[in-house]
Each structure stands twice: as structure tokens, then as C-alpha cells.
Design a protein around this motif. Structure first.
Motif, PDB file in Angstrom:
ATOM      1  N   VAL A   5       0.857  -1.182   0.000  1.00 42.50           N
ATOM      2  CA  VAL A   5       0.000   0.000   0.000  1.00 42.50           C
ATOM      3  C   VAL A   5       0.894   1.233   0.000  1.00 42.50           C
ATOM      4  N   GLY A   6       0.911   1.966  -1.106  1.00 40.47           N
ATOM      5  CA  GLY A   6       1.752   3.145  -1.189  1.00 40.47           C
ATOM      6  C   GLY A   6       3.227   2.803  -1.104  1.00 40.47           C
ATOM      7  N   SER A   7       4.019   3.787  -0.701  1.00 37.73           N
ATOM      8  CA  SER A   7       5.470   3.579  -0.618  1.00 37.73           C
ATOM      9  C   SER A   7       6.039   4.005   0.729  1.00 37.73           C
ATOM     10  N   GLU A   8       5.170   4.397   1.672  1.00 32.58           N
ATOM     11  CA  GLU A   8       5.652   4.864   2.967  1.00 32.58           C
ATOM     12  C   GLU A   8       6.320   3.737   3.751  1.00 32.58           C
ATOM     13  N   THR A   9       7.275   4.114   4.570  1.00 33.98           N
ATOM     14  CA  THR A   9       7.995   3.135   5.391  1.00 33.98           C
ATOM     15  C   THR A   9       7.884   3.475   6.876  1.00 33.98           C
ATOM     16  N   ASN A  10       6.767   4.135   7.244  1.00 26.86           N
ATOM     17  CA  ASN A  10       6.613   4.563   8.631  1.00 26.86           C
ATOM     18  C   ASN A  10       5.327   4.055   9.272  1.00 26.86           C
ATOM     19  N   TRP A  11       4.874   2.875   8.853  1.00 24.81           N
ATOM     20  CA  TRP A  11       3.719   2.255   9.501  1.00 24.81           C
ATOM     21  C   TRP A  11       4.181   1.482  10.730  1.00 24.81           C
ATOM     22  N   SER A  12       3.403   1.568  11.810  1.00 28.03           N
ATOM     23  CA  SER A  12       3.818   0.888  13.045  1.00 28.03           C
ATOM     24  C   SER A  12       2.780  -0.083  13.582  1.00 28.03           C
ATOM     25  N   LYS A  13       1.484   0.209  13.413  1.00 28.86           N
ATOM     26  CA  LYS A  13       0.419  -0.666  13.906  1.00 28.86           C
ATOM     27  C   LYS A  13      -0.669  -0.766  12.844  1.00 28.86           C
ATOM     28  N   VAL A  14      -1.327  -1.926  12.748  1.00 31.18           N
ATOM     29  CA  VAL A  14      -2.432  -2.084  11.808  1.00 31.18           C
ATOM     30  C   VAL A  14      -3.403  -3.127  12.355  1.00 31.18           C
ATOM     31  N   SER A  15      -4.685  -2.929  12.108  1.00 30.26           N
ATOM     32  CA  SER A  15      -5.695  -3.869  12.567  1.00 30.26           C
ATOM     33  C   SER A  15      -6.829  -3.923  11.551  1.00 30.26           C
ATOM     34  N   ALA A  16      -7.275  -5.133  11.228  1.00 30.95           N
ATOM     35  CA  ALA A  16      -8.329  -5.333  10.241  1.00 30.95           C
ATOM     36  C   ALA A  16      -9.657  -5.645  10.915  1.00 30.95           C
ATOM     37  N   GLY A  17     -10.698  -4.895  10.543  1.00 32.35           N
ATOM     38  CA  GLY A  17     -12.046  -5.216  10.960  1.00 32.35           C
ATOM     39  C   GLY A  17     -12.706  -6.111   9.929  1.00 32.35           C
ATOM     40  N   THR A  18     -14.016  -6.252  10.005  1.00 29.49           N
ATOM     41  CA  THR A  18     -14.703  -7.108   9.043  1.00 29.49           C
ATOM     42  C   THR A  18     -14.480  -6.636   7.616  1.00 29.49           C
ATOM     43  N   ASP A  19     -14.737  -5.373   7.344  1.00 32.20           N
ATOM     44  CA  ASP A  19     -14.588  -4.826   5.993  1.00 32.20           C
ATOM     45  C   ASP A  19     -13.877  -3.487   5.992  1.00 32.20           C
ATOM     46  N   HIS A  20     -13.044  -3.235   6.983  1.00 40.05           N
ATOM     47  CA  HIS A  20     -12.301  -1.980   7.033  1.00 40.05           C
ATOM     48  C   HIS A  20     -10.953  -2.221   7.691  1.00 40.05           C
ATOM     49  N   THR A  21     -10.080  -1.222   7.631  1.00 41.62           N
ATOM     50  CA  THR A  21      -8.740  -1.341   8.194  1.00 41.62           C
ATOM     51  C   THR A  21      -8.360  -0.033   8.878  1.00 41.62           C
TER      52      THR A  21
END
Length: 238
Positions: free
Chosen positions: A165-181
Motif C-alpha cells: 500500500v503506497g510507498s511509505e515506510t513509517n507504519w507501526s500498527k495495523v488492525s483489520a475489521g470485518t470490511d475496514h482497516t
């Protein structure tokens, strides 16, 4: 799926066995997976789609070791699928492969514990039919169903292998819901995308799906986020 050797429902916390060396655990609809301090992986519950990693379609009523490896570090279950990361950062998956959410591609075997690509990962999260993860270089990757734009790739296309997703290299946390993020960057900003029919993206409205990451508010003090089916919870640095 409770792992206590019975099929009786429990309404109060009940100890499973007598071992006191568990370090992490994750549970989904009908199965659970855990890791012990010695790095071994254990599963119990219904093994449809090999969700527990056990061979065949069986039911495991108590924790049963999966394989012989002793270098597992984290595990995550979601809607009949299981994902685990080893101490070397490699990602492994098995179970239900709806829309390619295991990330193994069309030729991957969903019924065995097998590696997803060759990259190294720090976190993984799964919704009903999509999966999101962050690699050790801070990049964000998604795969599975693209319905409602929940992959954040500006389309509704399905992907059966991890796609950046994109080109950024500064993601730290992620969580997926049923149909969203929902995700957090290293600068403490909060981002969301996907279905928004009940306001689950936090934009202040219940508008059409958002098919790419958008910042939610202007705060830079978000530290932890967790998605439910149609809602989210988050903790700030204070």
C-alpha cells in the motif's frame, strides 16, 4: 475450542491444563492457537480447513502441538484462518483461503502450515476476508478481498499475494475489521480505509467506502489500535 477437553460452555474463566509457560494466544470462531515460552506452537478446536494446523478435518479438544518447530514468536487467528510469525520474522499461514486471504497465491496449499513469501514481518491482522501486515522495514502490505476498498489500494480488486500500500515506510500498527482497516504511523497519526456504513472509519460521517488510506483527525498521539467487526478501540500515548 476452549481446550479443556470437553464441549461444555464456560461462563467464568477456566484454566486450561496446568502448564504455566504460555506467552501468547489467539482465538477465532471455532479454534485457538497459542505459543509457549519454548517457542512451540499449539492448536485446539475444530480443524476445518486445517485451521489448527493439524492434519485432516479433526477436532482437538485439548492443546496439541503443531509440528516440531520451536521458533514461533506471535500468532493471529481470523475467521477460519491462522497466521504466525517466527523469530526470524518469516510469516506462515494456513486454514480458510477465501479470496486468497492466506497470501499464498492461487497455487498455495491452505491445508498445511507454509511460508508466505520470503519477506520478514513485525505484525499481522486479519478481517473476515482480508489480511494486513507490516514488514520489518515499516512498509504496509495487504491481500485478500478488495470489496469495499478495505485493502486501501484505490480499487475493489482481490489479491492472493501480499501487495504494498503506497510507498511509505513509517507504519507501526495495523488492525483489520470485518470490511475496514485502521492503522497508525510512527509519527502517531491515525489512518483508516474501507467500509464506512456505520461510521467505523472515524471520519465523522457514514459516507461511501474509502478505498485508500486517509488520516483521521490531526492528533499525533495514537499508540495502539484494535478493530472489531464494525467498531474500533484505540489508546493514546497519554
Amino acid at each position: 475450542q476452549l481446550g479443556d477437553g470437553t464441549t461444555v460452555n464456560k461462563s467464568i474463566p477456566t484454566q486450561i491444563g496446568t502448564d504455566n509457560n504460555w506467552v501468547s494466544v489467539s482465538g477465532s470462531w471455532t479454534h485457538s492457537v497459542g505459543i509457549k515460552a519454548d517457542g512451540t506452537l499449539w492448536g485446539w478446536g475444530f480443524s476445518n480447513f486445517a485451521t489448527t494446523g493439524a492434519p485432516g478435518l479433526v477436532t482437538l479438544s485439548t492443546p496439541t502441538q503443531l509440528g516440531t518447530d520451536s521458533n514461533w514468536s506471535s500468532v493471529y487467528t481470523s475467521s477460519g484462518s491462522t497466521f504466525a510469525i517466527k523469530t526470524n520474522g518469516t510469516l506462515w499461514s494456513w486454514g480458510s483461503d477465501n479470496f486468497g486471504k492466506l497470501g499464498k497465491g492461487p497455487s498455495g496449499n491452505p491445508n498445511i502450515i507454509s511460508q508466505v513469501g520470503t519477506a520478514t514481518w513485525i505484525s499481522i491482522s486479519g478481517g473476515d476476508n482480508h489480511t494486513v501486515g507490516i514488514q520489518t522495514n515499516g512498509t504496509l502490505w495487504v491481500w485478500g478481498s478488495g470489496a469495499d476498498g478495505k485493502l486501501g489500494l484505490s480499487s475493489f480488486t482481490n489479491y492472493s499475494v501480499p501487495t504494498q500500500v503506497g510507498s511509505e515506510t513509517n507504519w507501526s500498527k495495523v488492525s483489520a475489521g470485518t470490511d475496514h482497516t485502521i492503522a497508525i504511523k510512527t509519527n502517531g497519526t491515525l489512518w483508516a480505509w474501507g467500509k464506512n456504513d456505520v461510521g467505523q472509519l472515524g471520519t465523522g460521517s457514514m459516507a461511501s467506502p474509502i478505498i485508500y488510506p486517509v488520516q483521521i483527525g490531526a492528533e499525533t498521539t495514537w499508540s495502539i489500535v484494535e478493530s472489531g467487526n464494525y467498531h474500533n478501540l484505540a489508546i493514546k500515548t497519554n
